[in-house]
Design a protein around this motif. Structure first.
Motif, PDB file in Angstrom:
ATOM      1  N   HIS A 225      32.427  37.664  32.613  1.00 24.29           N
ATOM      2  CA  HIS A 225      33.027  38.131  33.853  1.00 24.29           C
ATOM      3  C   HIS A 225      34.302  37.323  34.132  1.00 24.29           C
ATOM      4  O   HIS A 225      34.369  36.131  33.838  1.00 24.29           O
ATOM      5  CB  HIS A 225      32.044  37.941  35.007  1.00 24.29           C
ATOM      6  CG  HIS A 225      32.328  38.798  36.187  1.00 24.29           C
ATOM      7  ND1 HIS A 225      32.071  40.158  36.211  1.00 24.29           N
ATOM      8  CD2 HIS A 225      32.862  38.507  37.391  1.00 24.29           C
ATOM      9  CE1 HIS A 225      32.414  40.653  37.388  1.00 24.29           C
ATOM     10  NE2 HIS A 225      32.901  39.674  38.121  1.00 24.29           N
ATOM     11  N   GLY A 226      35.305  37.987  34.685  1.00 24.42           N
ATOM     12  CA  GLY A 226      36.553  37.305  35.028  1.00 24.42           C
ATOM     13  C   GLY A 226      37.444  37.004  33.845  1.00 24.42           C
ATOM     14  O   GLY A 226      38.336  36.151  33.933  1.00 24.42           O
ATOM     15  N   PHE A 227      37.254  37.710  32.730  1.00 25.31           N
ATOM     16  CA  PHE A 227      37.946  37.340  31.488  1.00 25.31           C
ATOM     17  C   PHE A 227      39.464  37.433  31.547  1.00 25.31           C
ATOM     18  O   PHE A 227      40.155  36.899  30.683  1.00 25.31           O
ATOM     19  CB  PHE A 227      37.408  38.153  30.310  1.00 25.31           C
ATOM     20  CG  PHE A 227      37.623  39.644  30.395  1.00 25.31           C
ATOM     21  CD1 PHE A 227      38.861  40.210  30.116  1.00 25.31           C
ATOM     22  CD2 PHE A 227      36.573  40.498  30.727  1.00 25.31           C
ATOM     23  CE1 PHE A 227      39.051  41.588  30.181  1.00 25.31           C
ATOM     24  CE2 PHE A 227      36.751  41.869  30.794  1.00 25.31           C
ATOM     25  CZ  PHE A 227      38.002  42.425  30.520  1.00 25.31           C
ATOM     26  N   THR A 228      40.037  38.098  32.547  1.00 22.36           N
ATOM     27  CA  THR A 228      41.498  38.207  32.632  1.00 22.36           C
ATOM     28  C   THR A 228      42.145  37.070  33.407  1.00 22.36           C
ATOM     29  O   THR A 228      43.366  36.930  33.376  1.00 22.36           O
ATOM     30  CB  THR A 228      41.914  39.527  33.309  1.00 22.36           C
ATOM     31  OG1 THR A 228      41.486  39.501  34.680  1.00 22.36           O
ATOM     32  CG2 THR A 228      41.336  40.734  32.595  1.00 22.36           C
ATOM     33  N   ASN A 229      41.357  36.282  34.118  1.00 20.54           N
ATOM     34  CA  ASN A 229      41.907  35.260  35.014  1.00 20.54           C
ATOM     35  C   ASN A 229      41.850  33.885  34.354  1.00 20.54           C
ATOM     36  O   ASN A 229      40.764  33.355  34.114  1.00 20.54           O
ATOM     37  CB  ASN A 229      41.117  35.240  36.323  1.00 20.54           C
ATOM     38  CG  ASN A 229      41.767  34.358  37.389  1.00 20.54           C
ATOM     39  OD1 ASN A 229      42.545  33.462  37.086  1.00 20.54           O
ATOM     40  ND2 ASN A 229      41.429  34.617  38.648  1.00 20.54           N
ATOM     41  N   PRO A 230      43.022  33.264  34.081  1.00 21.57           N
ATOM     42  CA  PRO A 230      43.033  31.952  33.431  1.00 21.57           C
ATOM     43  C   PRO A 230      42.270  30.873  34.200  1.00 21.57           C
ATOM     44  O   PRO A 230      41.875  29.863  33.619  1.00 21.57           O
ATOM     45  CB  PRO A 230      44.526  31.613  33.346  1.00 21.57           C
ATOM     46  CG  PRO A 230      45.198  32.947  33.308  1.00 21.57           C
ATOM     47  CD  PRO A 230      44.384  33.814  34.236  1.00 21.57           C
ATOM     48  N   GLU A 231      42.045  31.077  35.490  1.00 26.50           N
ATOM     49  CA  GLU A 231      41.338  30.083  36.295  1.00 26.50           C
ATOM     50  C   GLU A 231      39.845  30.401  36.433  1.00 26.50           C
ATOM     51  O   GLU A 231      39.134  29.706  37.173  1.00 26.50           O
ATOM     52  CB  GLU A 231      41.971  29.986  37.686  1.00 26.50           C
ATOM     53  CG  GLU A 231      43.409  29.489  37.662  1.00 26.50           C
ATOM     54  CD  GLU A 231      43.980  29.303  39.048  1.00 26.50           C
ATOM     55  OE1 GLU A 231      43.283  29.624  40.041  1.00 26.50           O
ATOM     56  OE2 GLU A 231      45.123  28.839  39.149  1.00 26.50           O
ATOM     57  N   LYS A 241      34.534  33.123  32.833  1.00 30.83           N
ATOM     58  CA  LYS A 241      35.267  32.434  31.769  1.00 30.83           C
ATOM     59  C   LYS A 241      36.451  33.279  31.316  1.00 30.83           C
ATOM     60  O   LYS A 241      36.325  34.477  31.085  1.00 30.83           O
ATOM     61  CB  LYS A 241      34.345  32.157  30.576  1.00 30.83           C
ATOM     62  CG  LYS A 241      35.000  31.315  29.484  1.00 30.83           C
ATOM     63  CD  LYS A 241      34.012  30.998  28.362  1.00 30.83           C
ATOM     64  CE  LYS A 241      34.664  30.139  27.289  1.00 30.83           C
ATOM     65  NZ  LYS A 241      33.706  29.826  26.190  1.00 30.83           N
ATOM     66  N   TYR A 242      37.602  32.642  31.188  1.00 28.42           N
ATOM     67  CA  TYR A 242      38.798  33.333  30.696  1.00 28.42           C
ATOM     68  C   TYR A 242      38.670  33.584  29.206  1.00 28.42           C
ATOM     69  O   TYR A 242      38.131  32.765  28.453  1.00 28.42           O
ATOM     70  CB  TYR A 242      40.028  32.479  30.967  1.00 28.42           C
ATOM     71  CG  TYR A 242      41.322  33.087  30.475  1.00 28.42           C
ATOM     72  CD1 TYR A 242      41.782  34.282  30.996  1.00 28.42           C
ATOM     73  CD2 TYR A 242      42.083  32.447  29.495  1.00 28.42           C
ATOM     74  CE1 TYR A 242      42.972  34.850  30.553  1.00 28.42           C
ATOM     75  CE2 TYR A 242      43.278  32.995  29.055  1.00 28.42           C
ATOM     76  CZ  TYR A 242      43.714  34.197  29.579  1.00 28.42           C
ATOM     77  OH  TYR A 242      44.891  34.752  29.141  1.00 28.42           O
ATOM     78  N   ASN A 243      39.184  34.748  28.776  1.00 34.88           N
ATOM     79  CA  ASN A 243      39.206  35.086  27.358  1.00 34.88           C
ATOM     80  C   ASN A 243      40.591  35.661  27.054  1.00 34.88           C
ATOM     81  O   ASN A 243      40.906  36.785  27.445  1.00 34.88           O
ATOM     82  CB  ASN A 243      38.108  36.109  27.037  1.00 34.88           C
ATOM     83  CG  ASN A 243      37.988  36.410  25.568  1.00 34.88           C
ATOM     84  OD1 ASN A 243      38.949  36.824  24.929  1.00 34.88           O
ATOM     85  ND2 ASN A 243      36.791  36.210  25.019  1.00 34.88           N
ATOM     86  N   GLU A 244      41.405  34.867  26.407  1.00 41.81           N
ATOM     87  CA  GLU A 244      42.806  35.234  26.204  1.00 41.81           C
ATOM     88  C   GLU A 244      42.954  36.542  25.433  1.00 41.81           C
ATOM     89  O   GLU A 244      43.773  37.400  25.789  1.00 41.81           O
ATOM     90  CB  GLU A 244      43.548  34.120  25.477  1.00 41.81           C
ATOM     91  CG  GLU A 244      45.040  34.390  25.313  1.00 41.81           C
ATOM     92  CD  GLU A 244      45.775  33.235  24.670  1.00 41.81           C
ATOM     93  OE1 GLU A 244      47.033  33.268  24.648  1.00 41.81           O
ATOM     94  OE2 GLU A 244      45.108  32.291  24.185  1.00 41.81           O
ATOM     95  N   ALA A 245      42.187  36.707  24.383  1.00 40.96           N
ATOM     96  CA  ALA A 245      42.302  37.922  23.579  1.00 40.96           C
ATOM     97  C   ALA A 245      41.914  39.153  24.397  1.00 40.96           C
ATOM     98  O   ALA A 245      42.609  40.179  24.374  1.00 40.96           O
ATOM     99  CB  ALA A 245      41.416  37.822  22.339  1.00 40.96           C
ATOM    100  N   ALA A 246      40.814  39.058  25.139  1.00 41.75           N
ATOM    101  CA  ALA A 246      40.374  40.192  25.953  1.00 41.75           C
ATOM    102  C   ALA A 246      41.371  40.475  27.071  1.00 41.75           C
ATOM    103  O   ALA A 246      41.595  41.636  27.430  1.00 41.75           O
ATOM    104  CB  ALA A 246      38.995  39.908  26.531  1.00 41.75           C
ATOM    105  N   ASP A 247      41.957  39.432  27.626  1.00 44.46           N
ATOM    106  CA  ASP A 247      42.984  39.602  28.661  1.00 44.46           C
ATOM    107  C   ASP A 247      44.145  40.416  28.113  1.00 44.46           C
ATOM    108  O   ASP A 247      44.553  41.439  28.697  1.00 44.46           O
ATOM    109  CB  ASP A 247      43.453  38.229  29.128  1.00 44.46           C
ATOM    110  CG  ASP A 247      44.562  38.291  30.177  1.00 44.46           C
ATOM    111  OD1 ASP A 247      44.729  39.350  30.825  1.00 44.46           O
ATOM    112  OD2 ASP A 247      45.257  37.275  30.353  1.00 44.46           O
ATOM    113  N   HIS A 248      44.692  39.999  26.988  1.00 35.69           N
ATOM    114  CA  HIS A 248      45.850  40.688  26.406  1.00 35.69           C
ATOM    115  C   HIS A 248      45.502  42.105  25.956  1.00 35.69           C
ATOM    116  O   HIS A 248      46.283  43.044  26.175  1.00 35.69           O
ATOM    117  CB  HIS A 248      46.392  39.881  25.223  1.00 35.69           C
ATOM    118  CG  HIS A 248      46.987  38.573  25.629  1.00 35.69           C
ATOM    119  ND1 HIS A 248      47.336  37.583  24.730  1.00 35.69           N
ATOM    120  CD2 HIS A 248      47.308  38.068  26.851  1.00 35.69           C
ATOM    121  CE1 HIS A 248      47.835  36.543  25.369  1.00 35.69           C
ATOM    122  NE2 HIS A 248      47.814  36.817  26.649  1.00 35.69           N
TER     123      HIS A 248
END
Length: 264
Positions: A225-231, A241-248
């Motif tokens: 949950h929250g994978f797009t938010n770096p914080e 938890k942030y997930n850079e690949a999923a965010d992009h």
């Protein structure tokens, strides 16, 4: 055609900037408005180098309230050529980093579906009232609490071409609500999101499929949950938890989705 005009305008603005004749710049403005006796304040963003009407995108914040993250997303959309409005679901200045407070505020909104949808629609009206916005080409995106909010807007058949939910809850529409959905739907979901049960996902999917709704559900492996938010990992909740690949990848999926629905 609309997509072509946006891209052409952006390229033209870039060329003029190189020649010292113009400079594309995202402008922002705070807009106060009210709903059900509550004063709200949203964040409007647009690129002043883009001329004429263009698609509008509503941005609905996470359960923390209208913070810098939601405002940044609106500004990113403006850089892409859209007019974006990050609405306020709680009230002017109501922002927190405490999960208990955020849960209380979100719960107060969610317990009354009509008020929930009405509060979101008040923000949509602000966006639709902007002179730069093509009222026939409008979408909404939302994060977490905001993701379920934009789905509620689709269930209420608001004038939206499409909605995008990023790691949001997946409420199940009634049969009548599902039949009324005109908007296309994109759900970007973390495959390891412990907040969303498999049963709720199945119920959501079955309701949309029974009504032949145009929807996409994309799973991102390893994403919580929250994978797009770096914080996301700073709030002391294991499932955030942030997930850079999923965010992009999810942002790219949204761009492709917009290119499709706004070309119609």
């Amino acid at each position: 055609m609309t997509r072509f005009l946006i891209v052409a305008a952006a390229l033209c603005a870039t060329a003029l900037s190189w020649n010292g004749l113009a400079k594309a710049e995202v402008q922002t403005r705070r807009i106060s408005y009210t709903h059900d006796g509550t004063t709200l304040e949203g964040h409007l963003a647009w690129d002043d180098a883009v001329e004429g009407k263009r698609p509008g995108v509503l941005v609905v914040h996470e359960w923390w309230g209208l913070n810098d993250y939601a405002r940044k997303r609106a500004e990113q959309l403006a850089e892409m050529g859209y007019v974006a409005f990050a609405l306020d679901m709680y009230g002017k200045g109501q922002v927190t980093s405490h999960p208990s407070q955020a849960g209380e505020w979100a719960g107060m909104i969610r317990k009354n579906t009509d008020k929930w949808r009405g509060r979101a629609n008040a923000g949509l009206k602000v966006l639709l009232d902007q002179e730069q916005v093509d009222r026939e080409q409008v979408a909404a995106i939302g994060y977490c609490f905001g993701g379920s909010t934009v789905l509620q807007m689709a269930f209420a058949d608001e004038p939206l071409k499409g909605v995008v939910s990023f790691h949001g809850a997946l409420p199940t529409p009634s049969e009548d609500e599902a039949e009324a959905i005109d908007a296309s739907i994109l759900v970007c979901h973390g495959a390891e999101d412990a907040f969303i049960s498999p049963e709720s996902i199945d119920s959501f999917r079955k309701a949309l499929e029974s009504a032949s709704v145009d929807y996409q559900l994309i799973y991102y492996g390893g994403a919580r949950h929250g994978f797009t938010n770096p914080e996301a990992g700073t709030f002391g909740i294991d499932n955030l938890k942030y997930n850079e690949a999923a965010d992009h990848r999810s942002w790219k999926a949204m761009q492709d989705f917009f290119a499709e629905i706004f070309a119609e």
